[in-house]
Design a protein around this motif. Structure first.
Motif, PDB file in Angstrom:
ATOM      1  N   ASP A  89       0.823  -1.208   0.000  1.00 20.22           N
ATOM      2  CA  ASP A  89       0.000   0.000   0.000  1.00 20.22           C
ATOM      3  C   ASP A  89       0.862   1.264   0.000  1.00 20.22           C
ATOM      4  N   THR A  90       2.154   1.098   0.140  1.00 18.82           N
ATOM      5  CA  THR A  90       3.058   2.246   0.125  1.00 18.82           C
ATOM      6  C   THR A  90       2.976   2.983  -1.207  1.00 18.82           C
ATOM      7  N   ALA A  91       2.689   4.268  -1.130  1.00 23.66           N
ATOM      8  CA  ALA A  91       2.505   5.081  -2.339  1.00 23.66           C
ATOM      9  C   ALA A  91       2.243   6.525  -1.929  1.00 23.66           C
ATOM     10  N   VAL A  92       2.220   7.389  -2.921  1.00 25.70           N
ATOM     11  CA  VAL A  92       1.700   8.738  -2.716  1.00 25.70           C
ATOM     12  C   VAL A  92       0.209   8.684  -3.026  1.00 25.70           C
ATOM     13  N   TYR A  93      -0.591   9.170  -2.105  1.00 28.16           N
ATOM     14  CA  TYR A  93      -2.042   9.159  -2.254  1.00 28.16           C
ATOM     15  C   TYR A  93      -2.521  10.555  -2.638  1.00 28.16           C
ATOM     16  N   TYR A  94      -3.313  10.605  -3.694  1.00 25.02           N
ATOM     17  CA  TYR A  94      -3.811  11.870  -4.230  1.00 25.02           C
ATOM     18  C   TYR A  94      -5.327  11.941  -4.106  1.00 25.02           C
ATOM     19  N   CYS A  95      -5.788  13.089  -3.722  1.00 23.12           N
ATOM     20  CA  CYS A  95      -7.213  13.379  -3.690  1.00 23.12           C
ATOM     21  C   CYS A  95      -7.616  13.980  -5.044  1.00 23.12           C
ATOM     22  N   ARG A  96      -8.810  13.681  -5.479  1.00 24.68           N
ATOM     23  CA  ARG A  96      -9.323  14.258  -6.730  1.00 24.68           C
ATOM     24  C   ARG A  96     -10.795  14.587  -6.548  1.00 24.68           C
ATOM     25  N   ILE A  97     -11.201  15.757  -7.048  1.00 22.39           N
ATOM     26  CA  ILE A  97     -12.608  16.098  -7.026  1.00 22.39           C
ATOM     27  C   ILE A  97     -13.065  16.481  -8.424  1.00 22.39           C
ATOM     28  N   GLN A  98     -14.332  16.284  -8.664  1.00 25.34           N
ATOM     29  CA  GLN A  98     -14.946  16.693  -9.922  1.00 25.34           C
ATOM     30  C   GLN A  98     -16.026  17.722  -9.625  1.00 25.34           C
ATOM     31  N   ILE A  99     -15.871  18.898 -10.232  1.00 24.80           N
ATOM     32  CA  ILE A  99     -16.889  19.924 -10.115  1.00 24.80           C
ATOM     33  C   ILE A  99     -17.288  20.358 -11.518  1.00 24.80           C
ATOM     34  N   ILE A 100     -18.170  21.329 -11.618  1.00 24.58           N
ATOM     35  CA  ILE A 100     -18.719  21.694 -12.920  1.00 24.58           C
ATOM     36  C   ILE A 100     -17.642  22.211 -13.880  1.00 24.58           C
ATOM     37  N   THR A 101     -16.572  22.789 -13.350  1.00 24.67           N
ATOM     38  CA  THR A 101     -15.529  23.353 -14.210  1.00 24.67           C
ATOM     39  C   THR A 101     -14.433  22.351 -14.556  1.00 24.67           C
ATOM     40  N   GLY A 102     -14.515  21.143 -14.001  1.00 26.91           N
ATOM     41  CA  GLY A 102     -13.504  20.141 -14.317  1.00 26.91           C
ATOM     42  C   GLY A 102     -13.043  19.359 -13.117  1.00 26.91           C
ATOM     43  N   SER A 103     -11.898  18.664 -13.269  1.00 26.41           N
ATOM     44  CA  SER A 103     -11.336  17.850 -12.199  1.00 26.41           C
ATOM     45  C   SER A 103     -10.102  18.531 -11.618  1.00 26.41           C
ATOM     46  N   TYR A 104      -9.917  18.347 -10.313  1.00 25.50           N
ATOM     47  CA  TYR A 104      -8.777  18.949  -9.637  1.00 25.50           C
ATOM     48  C   TYR A 104      -8.109  17.901  -8.755  1.00 25.50           C
ATOM     49  N   TRP A 105      -6.766  18.011  -8.687  1.00 23.37           N
ATOM     50  CA  TRP A 105      -5.973  17.068  -7.904  1.00 23.37           C
ATOM     51  C   TRP A 105      -5.308  17.773  -6.730  1.00 23.37           C
ATOM     52  N   GLY A 106      -5.144  17.032  -5.644  1.00 18.40           N
ATOM     53  CA  GLY A 106      -4.361  17.517  -4.527  1.00 18.40           C
ATOM     54  C   GLY A 106      -2.878  17.294  -4.791  1.00 18.40           C
ATOM     55  N   GLN A 107      -2.053  17.744  -3.853  1.00 20.09           N
ATOM     56  CA  GLN A 107      -0.603  17.668  -4.045  1.00 20.09           C
ATOM     57  C   GLN A 107      -0.038  16.299  -3.676  1.00 20.09           C
ATOM     58  N   GLY A 108      -0.834  15.496  -3.017  1.00 22.51           N
ATOM     59  CA  GLY A 108      -0.407  14.150  -2.645  1.00 22.51           C
ATOM     60  C   GLY A 108       0.119  14.077  -1.228  1.00 22.51           C
ATOM     61  N   THR A 109      -0.091  12.934  -0.599  1.00 23.59           N
ATOM     62  CA  THR A 109       0.423  12.686   0.738  1.00 23.59           C
ATOM     63  C   THR A 109       1.044  11.285   0.756  1.00 23.59           C
ATOM     64  N   GLN A 110       2.236  11.191   1.322  1.00 21.99           N
ATOM     65  CA  GLN A 110       2.966   9.935   1.312  1.00 21.99           C
ATOM     66  C   GLN A 110       2.443   9.001   2.393  1.00 21.99           C
ATOM     67  N   VAL A 111       2.196   7.765   2.004  1.00 20.73           N
ATOM     68  CA  VAL A 111       1.864   6.695   2.943  1.00 20.73           C
ATOM     69  C   VAL A 111       2.937   5.625   2.804  1.00 20.73           C
ATOM     70  N   THR A 112       3.593   5.302   3.903  1.00 29.40           N
ATOM     71  CA  THR A 112       4.627   4.284   3.900  1.00 29.40           C
ATOM     72  C   THR A 112       4.278   3.224   4.927  1.00 29.40           C
ATOM     73  N   VAL A 113       4.187   1.983   4.466  1.00 33.52           N
ATOM     74  CA  VAL A 113       3.868   0.864   5.352  1.00 33.52           C
ATOM     75  C   VAL A 113       5.121   0.000   5.468  1.00 33.52           C
TER      76      VAL A 113
END
Length: 115
Positions: A89-113
């Protein structure tokens, strides 16, 4: 302009749990879908979980049975509860949202197991 702020990543031992949060702000009137994706070194970004504007959810195969996605519409925030974490599961995790103007991504957060 839309801003996404992710938090909750870090180092955890195998079998442990983490809860990721992603708060959206800015020119947002209505958020359709919200989701989490991850990218491990040398691999393509993949879907972890996604939740619609209602309660419909979709999980990637690696997340089924271990992760739970939820959202708080009043706070424009999406959460990812991750249990029984594995080294893979170790990876950079990114948030994404969809709104009327398009999709947006977060900067990412590192998860290390790792032990």
């Amino acid at each position: 302009q839309v801003q996404l702020v992710e938090s909750g990543g870090g180092l955890v031992q195998p079998g442990g749990s983490l809860r990721l949060s992603c708060a959206a702000s800015g020119s947002i009137f209505s958020i359709y879908a919200m989701g989490w994706y991850r990218q491990a070194p040398g691999r393509q970004r993949e879907l972890v979980a996604r939740i619609s504007s209602g309660t419909s959810t979709e999980y990637g195969d690696s997340a089924k049975g271990r992760f739970t996605i939820s959202r708080d519409n009043a706070k424009n925030t999406v959460y990812l509860q991750m249990n029984s974490l594995k080294p893979e599961d170790t990876a950079v995790y990114y948030c994404r949202i969809q709104i009327i103007t398009g999709s947006y991504w977060g900067q990412g957060t590192q998860v290390t197991v790792s032990s």
